[in-house]
Design an enzyme around this catalytic site. Sequence first.
Site: not given
Length: 338
Positions: A149, A124, A153
């Site tokens: 989050y 991302s 990643k």
Amino acid sequence: MTVLLTGGAGYIGSHTAAELLAAGYDVIIADNFSNSSPAVLDRLEQIAWKRPKLYNVDVSDKSAFERVFAENKIDSVIHFAGYKSVGESVRVPLNYYRNNIDCTLATLELVDKYSVNSFIFSSSATVYGAENEVPYREDMRVGPCSNPYGWTKLFIEQIIKDFSSAKPEFSAVLLRYFNPVGAHRSGLIGEDPRGIPNNLMPYISKVAVGALPVLKIFGNDYPTRDGTGVRDYIHVIDLAKGHVAAMRFAENNRGTEVFNLGTGKGESVLEMVGAFGNACGRPVPYEFAPRRSGDLPEYYADVRKANEVLGWKAELSVADMCRDAWNWQSRNPNGYEE
Ligand code: NAD
Ligand code: UDP
């Protein structure tokens, strides 16, 4: 050629499955439907006239997941499985670290054991952190991330790079998505978030269809052209095609490569609201609200590397994104729930 999609019943996985089936690949989906619906399989069959093989399995449970590798000859893995809500990751960080990292470790251990040498990962733009200037280039600094989050990643990118370095015949592609929106042209598959959406496009769609009263625009005092936040929205079909291009690249490459998948252009929240109003034929009601904590004013991708190395370019416009999102939403006001 057989491609395994972990999390393949989800929003991006299902659109990638449709593109892979259309290009003649055999597709296997491994998903536990923690954030998706089994109805996706019927819809994919309607689109492609071919049904992906499904394993309803928790990908983080390596012994259960191993059956998929033992029963099939897999040529390539596209790893989508994971949790993706930024806000939820702040509330229950351990769930995010546990699920996202365990899914990746289990998948890589099986990829290793069964000698699969082509691996694509859903990363991302959030890994770029807040310090870089726009547009973001793949060789820019990554981290610190503003939420758990994002950290999952970034950690997973590192795990994949380390695994890849230790395995010379392995080819990994890390795809840093910008803001995927829109739906398949057929209106049969699309984004179906549970509960009240966090992201802009599904929220606008719910307001447009009358399920929510008004869009709150988070901040109109940013240093951008109209004061609202600017992002690089990319049609999910362009994104899906980016995965097919990345997989073809991985076949002929070794080591790890990183690519941004975006359009290279930024749109403001107000511009997206206006474009959606044009697509659905009436203005979308909105009001201004305070900034959302953790949001950056503006970012978009430098897409030259993907254009040049993958031979891939996003082709669909903001009008296409809004038309297809509206088509999906208006045909399926309750998502996959009949
Ligand atoms: P999604 O939630 O629609 O799809 C993820 C899928 O993974 C779901 O079908 C879910 O059921 C499945 N899953 C989760 N944990 C699992 C587990 N333990 N075992 C088996 N299946 C499991 O999300 P999406 O929007 O399609 O995103 C796909 C990937 O792309 C995710 O890794 C996400 O973090 C990443 N990503 C998404 C965006 C975005 O804006 N949508 C942006 C950047 C990166
Ligand atoms: N946004 C908004 N209202 C909403 C959801 C999002 O104004 O209900 C704005 C948000 O502040 C950001 C942009 O829309 O500027 C995109 O947000 P989204 O959550 O879709 O993606 P992000 O880029 O934050 O991951």
